[in-house]
Enzyme design. Structure first.
Site, PDB file in Angstrom:
ATOM      1  N   GLU A  30      31.292 -48.758 -41.656  1.00  0.00           N
ATOM      2  CA  GLU A  30      30.107 -48.240 -42.192  1.00  0.00           C
ATOM      3  C   GLU A  30      29.561 -48.760 -41.612  1.00  0.00           C
ATOM      4  OE1 GLU A  30      28.775 -44.862 -45.082  1.00  0.00           O
ATOM      5  OE2 GLU A  30      29.803 -46.456 -45.830  1.00  0.00           O
ATOM      6  N   ASP A 104      18.725 -42.895 -41.498  1.00  0.00           N
ATOM      7  CA  ASP A 104      17.486 -42.936 -41.517  1.00  0.00           C
ATOM      8  C   ASP A 104      17.269 -42.352 -40.294  1.00  0.00           C
ATOM      9  OD1 ASP A 104      16.887 -44.037 -43.729  1.00  0.00           O
ATOM     10  OD2 ASP A 104      17.614 -45.809 -42.756  1.00  0.00           O
ATOM     11  N   TYR A 178      23.382 -39.679 -51.217  1.00  0.00           N
ATOM     12  CA  TYR A 178      22.743 -39.350 -50.395  1.00  0.00           C
ATOM     13  C   TYR A 178      22.848 -37.482 -50.075  1.00  0.00           C
ATOM     14  CZ  TYR A 178      18.509 -43.284 -49.149  1.00  0.00           C
ATOM     15  OH  TYR A 178      18.146 -43.633 -49.097  1.00  0.00           O
TER      16      TYR A 178
END
Ligand code: SAH
Length: 224
Positions: A30, A104, A178
């Site tokens: 990851e 991001d 998130y």
């Protein structure tokens, strides 16, 4: 304490990660694991897969390692590392799957090269992924999702299982930190899987088209 789940010298394991885990199981990575909920739960559910999680932000990484320590998972290790250096720590074809969760988005176009699905990063993944290795990608950001589809198609990868509303799809899903935050705020979650294609598979995909008559018969369903 974190040292037990944190690899301090990743360069020394290049080409030899399975030895670190003392088995020959598949290796999944990851990139940008954040506070680690996804990878810790994924590793807990899949003891026969080795997991390495990379994160360059130390505050988040410490929280991720603490979660892993609490469960004593033998199949999960963390790296304080920047994804730009992936080919320095993984040998060609060494990784079977890469997870990118809520990377991001870097909205300004002039910063697109920082996105973890920019073609420059796909080139790194292409090196370290095994023959038909995969990238699994989730985001709440529609623009990043569209950008990713274009970059991956441009790279010749096969895109599969595209989902434009993961939480209403009925698919099994392990939430990230998130993901929980953004979905509570009302954002839809997008997901896709991309499969790297080796030379042979690419050649087969480019076999010459059939005749118009054959194509028409196929469309009518009269041939398999
Ligand atoms: N996957 C987590 C965190 C998403 S935020 C979640 O879904 O909750 C994106 C994370 O990627 C941040 O923690 C950031 O530090 C990390 N990141 C961004 N670029 C990176 C890079 N080049 N190498 C390693 N980590 C990176």
């Amino acid at each position: 304490n974190c040292a037990l789940v944190l690899v301090a010298d990743p360069e020394n394991h290049k080409g030899n990660w399975r030895a670190l885990f003392k088995n020959s199981n598949p290796l999944h990575l990851e990139i940008g694991c954040g506070k680690g909920r996804f990878i810790v739960e994924t590793a807990r559910r899949n003891p026969d897969i080795n997991y390495v999680a990379i994160e360059r932000e130390q505050g988040a990484l410490v929280m991720a390692t603490e979660k892993a320590m609490a469960l004593e998972l033998p199949n999960l290790q963390f790296l304080d590392f920047d994804a730009a250096g992936l080919t320095e720590i993984f040998a060609d074809g060494e990784v079977d799957r890469i997870y990118l969760n809520f990377s991001d988005p870097w909205p300004p176009n002039r910063q697109r090269k920082r996105r973890l699905t920019h073609a420059n990063f796909l080139a790194l993944y292409d090196c370290i992924l095994s023959k038909n290795g995969q990238v699994h990608f989730k985001t709440d950001n529609q623009h990043l999702f569209e950008f990713t589809l274009e970059e991956m198609c441009g790279y010749g990868w096969l895109i599969q299982n595209i989902c434009l509303d993961l939480h209403n799809s009925g698919l099994d899903n392990i939430m990230t930190e998130y993901e929980e935050k953004f979905s509570k705020e009302g954002f839809r979650i997008y997901r896709l899987e991309a499969c790297r294609r080796d030379e042979d598979t690419l050649k087969r995909a480019h076999t010459p088209p059939r005749t118009a008559e054959q194509l028409a018969r196929k469309a009518r369903g009269s041939v398999a």
